[in-house]
Design an enzyme around this catalytic site. Structure first.
Site, PDB file in Angstrom:
ATOM      1  CG  HIS A 364     -11.260  58.757  57.770  1.00 52.91           C
ATOM      2  ND1 HIS A 364     -10.211  60.007  56.695  1.00 52.91           N
ATOM      3  CD2 HIS A 364     -10.405  59.409  58.492  1.00 52.91           C
ATOM      4  CE1 HIS A 364      -9.502  59.745  57.116  1.00 52.91           C
ATOM      5  NE2 HIS A 364      -9.161  59.594  58.155  1.00 52.91           N
ATOM      6  CD  GLU A 605       4.033  42.679  54.694  1.00 48.53           C
ATOM      7  OE1 GLU A 605       3.050  43.224  54.427  1.00 48.53           O
ATOM      8  OE2 GLU A 605       4.853  42.775  54.855  1.00 48.53           O
ATOM      9  CG  ASP A 629      -0.592  41.445  52.891  1.00 52.58           C
ATOM     10  OD1 ASP A 629      -1.654  41.572  52.288  1.00 52.58           O
ATOM     11  OD2 ASP A 629       0.296  42.972  52.587  1.00 52.58           O
ATOM     12  CB  CYS A 676       0.681  44.512  63.569  1.00 56.73           C
ATOM     13  SG  CYS A 676       1.674  44.564  61.839  1.00 56.73           S
TER      14      CYS A 676
END
Length: 766
Positions: A364, A605, A629, A676
């Site tokens: 965060h 992946e 990944d 992505c």
């Protein structure tokens, strides 16, 4: 010998500083192998010397004074070869160099072993004996083991500036520490060290009597309300510099404070007889542990949010008062683990940069730093936090590097880069509403990756054309049981409505292995290759059908839903999933709802999916390359493991060829392909993907403007030419250098240089 080694390591680990550790080491090793002397020489990079830093048996006055130039003497031989050197009579060796001040005239037998950390020779551990003899294999193995154990401590001490006698006094010498890029940009400022206001782990168990339980509950609830007020004040402090939507992070904090999982669970423990502080500790640890065990770095970072709230409540329970620190005008905020609320406490006009010893690009604090436009370095493992307060430093958020006490020349160069960064950011903001279109008219939609409702607004404000990946695990993780169909529907509906009519891609439940749900434990020897992702949901259709129906119902009247299936490794898994989806669609439509069929995609992946890309594309509507990944599986590298993270590079030729194979296979079936992950948000990698013919890219919202700038400055044909150049190269570093060169030639040097260390300034890699 093993027991002796263990005792030595225990004593060394208990030492208060490196000089003490080295002194213990040489004394104990000398005793263990029964020799006349044991010594340690350490490298001093800025003077190109090896310095005698500890010895038992040589002249004590020589410590810190005796030194050999690099390449000189037997120490130089060991440093060059990075191998042990075992001699029965050292003076006979042609490279032998006598050092008079050490008093070594009568020593003959010599055994030296290199002290190596991450392929770098940090020093040499040496034992000497008067008698002429070669040390046996057991003695060599023992010394090698000791040196290997010592290497980590020395590397950390170098980063901390804790090796006395190795530094000169020149003001042109600059130390730097490497971490991970958290938020792009560069900043020059003064360090301000922050630390947690309370230590939850130090809270003891303590019982309360039945008569005092309600008082304890009231005290706890008052502390929660005080923290809620504090969080509201922090949010309002950011009013001038953050959009209201970006402040949704603090709304999420307030929601956590009002959740039954955090507050009610603590109250329940109090009513069971625990005092408030102990009950809070147990609840926070329980919740944080759930997130800590997750495989997904983005989700794993949420553990620190829980701990931060717990510490703040504890401060109120302890009725402690914190004084506002005197923040420097250009504050570089530094800490072991900086939280979003700690960051928000700094007046924005004084905040220049952020450095955290822990964390990742998905924490965060990194997310908020990007929203604030503040450069950040995270995951700096060797950060000597306690020694940095008040020091002048430079934060390079592009490289993930922190320069400590920079030279005047380096400060001036980075100050110039800081000005250029500000101009670049202002220019990129103007691209928000412009299409991501190549110069020859190819439109490449740019989508955002997210997993929290609090991120929705920032994604929209970045110019994202939709959501390319929404992680659906969180509703499952924050509950004590599987969420109901209606609970899931409400969450998915909020996401879909926020972006309508733009597309939203919801990834189906991706848990398992070391990403466990607390109420669904799984124990495996190798979780990364185990029962996870689509394998679990197919094995449990009662869970999968509930989620599929919730997603379908959430899309009613919106028709912007895409479904993405994780960890697909065979076409059988696709066929089985499509059968369940058909069943869920019938369940929903037969109940009277009108639901459009969603587009179905597969995440590529794992290597098996690469080789079956065309077969997979034949069965679904699109493919999405999960670059994080896929890179890890192809290269067998855990990017969160500091020992091998340097090997992780999405510009590795194997990764590029795999991406090309997926794109080509899908296009033969006339199906689009997206990427992505971090590869999509890397300007250099994005340019190569455009050359491969990628159809869309999905990334963190903060990366989107820079990638859009790249796309709008090249044609598909130019990108293809650059890709062909890159594919002739065999090393990731060479590929990145070549692509960066092309970016600079196109006038996009701001994406490449942004804080790159000028070659004309000397730095020392402490």
């Amino acid at each position: 010998m093993l027991n002796t080694l263990r005792r030595i390591i225990q004593e060394v680990n208990a030492a208060q500083n490196l000089p003490q550790a080295l002194a213990i080491m040489v004394k104990r090793v000398k005793q263990a192998v029964a020799v006349e002397t044991c010594s340690v020489f350490l490298a001093a990079p800025h003077t190109q010397h090896f310095v005698l830093m500890a010895s038992d048996g040589l002249n004590p006055a020589a410590i810190g004074v005796a030194r050999l130039a690099r390449g000189e003497g037997l120490i130089g031989v060991i440093a060059e070869t990075a191998e042990p050197l075992n001699l029965d009579n050292a003076p006979d060796h042609p490279r032998y160099r006598f050092i008079a001040e050490t008093g070594e005239e009568r020593l003959h037998a010599f055994l030296g072993v290199p002290i190596i950390h991450h392929r770098k020779v940090l020093g040499v551990l040496v034992i000497r004996q008067r008698a002429r003899r070669r040390f046996d294999e057991d003695e060599v193995a023992f010394l090698v083991t000791v040196a290997a154990q010592l290497s980590g401590a020395i590397a950390h001490a170098e980063a901390s500036g804790g090796i006395d006698g190795l530094r000169g006094t020149s003001g042109d010498e600059t130390r730097y520490i490497d971490g991970l890029p958290g938020a792009p940009g560069v900043a020059v400022g003064t360090a301000m060290v922050v630390y947690p206001p309370a230590d939850l782990d130090a809270v003891p168990d303590r019982k309360v009597t039945t008569d005092n339980i309600e008082t304890e509950v009231a005290t706890f609830m008052a502390a929660v309300m005080a923290v809620q007020t504090d969080i509201q004040a922090l949010s309002e402090r950011l009013n001038p510099v953050l959009r209201a939507e970006d402040r949704a992070l603090f709304d999420a904090y307030r929601l956590m404070l009002g959740s039954d999982s955090l507050v009610d669970k603590t109250v329940e423990r109090i009513r069971q007889g625990s005092w408030a502080s102990g009950a809070l500790r147990e609840t926070v640890n329980e919740h944080a542990r759930i997130f800590d065990e997750m495989d997904d770095p983005y989700i794993r970072e949420r553990a620190e949010d829980i701990r931060d709230l717990g510490r703040r409540i504890l401060v109120c329970l302890q009725k402690g008062k914190r004084n506002q620190p005197p923040y420097p005008d250009k504050t570089i905020l530094i800490g072991e683990e900086i939280t979003a609320t700690t960051l928000a406490e700094v007046p924005h006009e004084k905040l220049a940069g952020v450095v955290s010893a822990r964390g990742s690009s998905s924490s965060h604090v990194a997310i908020l730093a990007r929203a604030l436009g503040v450069p950040a370095v995270v995951g700096a493992d060797d950060l000597p936090v306690a020694r940095l307060d008040g020091q002048e430093m430079i934060v390079d958020g592009h490289l993930g590097r922190l320069f400590i006490q920079p030279s005047a020349g380096l400060r001036a160069e980075f100050a110039r880069l800081e000005r250029e960064e500000a101009e670049l950011t202002a220019g990129l903001a103007e691209l928000r509403d412009q299409p991501a279109m190549t110069t020859d008219g190819a439109h490449i939609p740019l989508y955002a990756n997210t997993g929290l409702l609090a991120d929705i607004a920032s994604s929209l404000n970045s110019g994202a054309e939709g959501i390319g990946l929404y992680r659906t695990e969180i509703p499952f993780m924050v509950r004590p049981h599987f969420p109901s169909e209606e609970e899931q529907r409400r969450v998915y509906r909020q996401v879909l409505e926020s972006y309508a009519p733009r597309p939203v891609t919801l990834r189906t439940l991706d848990v398992g292995g070391d990403k466990e749900l607390p109420y669904f434990p799984i124990e495996e020897d190798n979780p990364f290759l185990g029962w996870r992702g689509i394998r679990i949901t197919l094995d449990h259709p009662e869970i999968f059908l509930v989620q599929l129906r919730a997603m379908l119902r959430a899309s009613s009247g919106l028709d912007n839903l895409n479904l993405l299936l994780p960890m697909i490794s065979s076409v059988t898994e696709i066929d089985d999933t499509l059968a369940l989806l058909e069943r869920a669609w019938r369940d929903v439509t037969e109940s009277g709802e009108t639901i459009a069929r969603p587009r179905i995609g597969v995440m590529v992946e794992v290597p098996s999916a690469v080789y079956q890309a065309e077969s997979l594309a034949r069965r679904v509507d699109f493919l999405s390359i999960g670059s994080n990944d896929l890179t890890q599986y192809l290269l067998a590298v855990d990017r969160n493991n500091a020992r091998v993270a340097g090997l992780y590079d999405s510009l590795h030729p194997a990764v590029l060829h795999a991406a090309m194979q997926v794109i080509e296979g899908a296009h033969r079936q006339n199906k689009p392909v997206s990427v992505c992950g971090e590869m999509a948000g890397d300007p250099a990698a994005a340019l190569l993907l455009v050359g491969m013919g990628i159809d869309s890219l999905s990334m963190s919202a903060s990366s989107l403007p820079r990638v859009k700038w790249v796309i709008r400055n090249f044609s598909r044909a130019q990108a293809r030419d650059i890709l062909n150049e890159a594919l002739t190269l065999e090393h990731p570093a060479a590929i990145r250098a070549r692509v960066n060169e092309r970016l600079m030639e196109a006038g996009l040097g701001g994406l490449v240089r942004g804080g790159t260390q000028p070659a004309s300034h000397t730095t020392v890699g402490y």
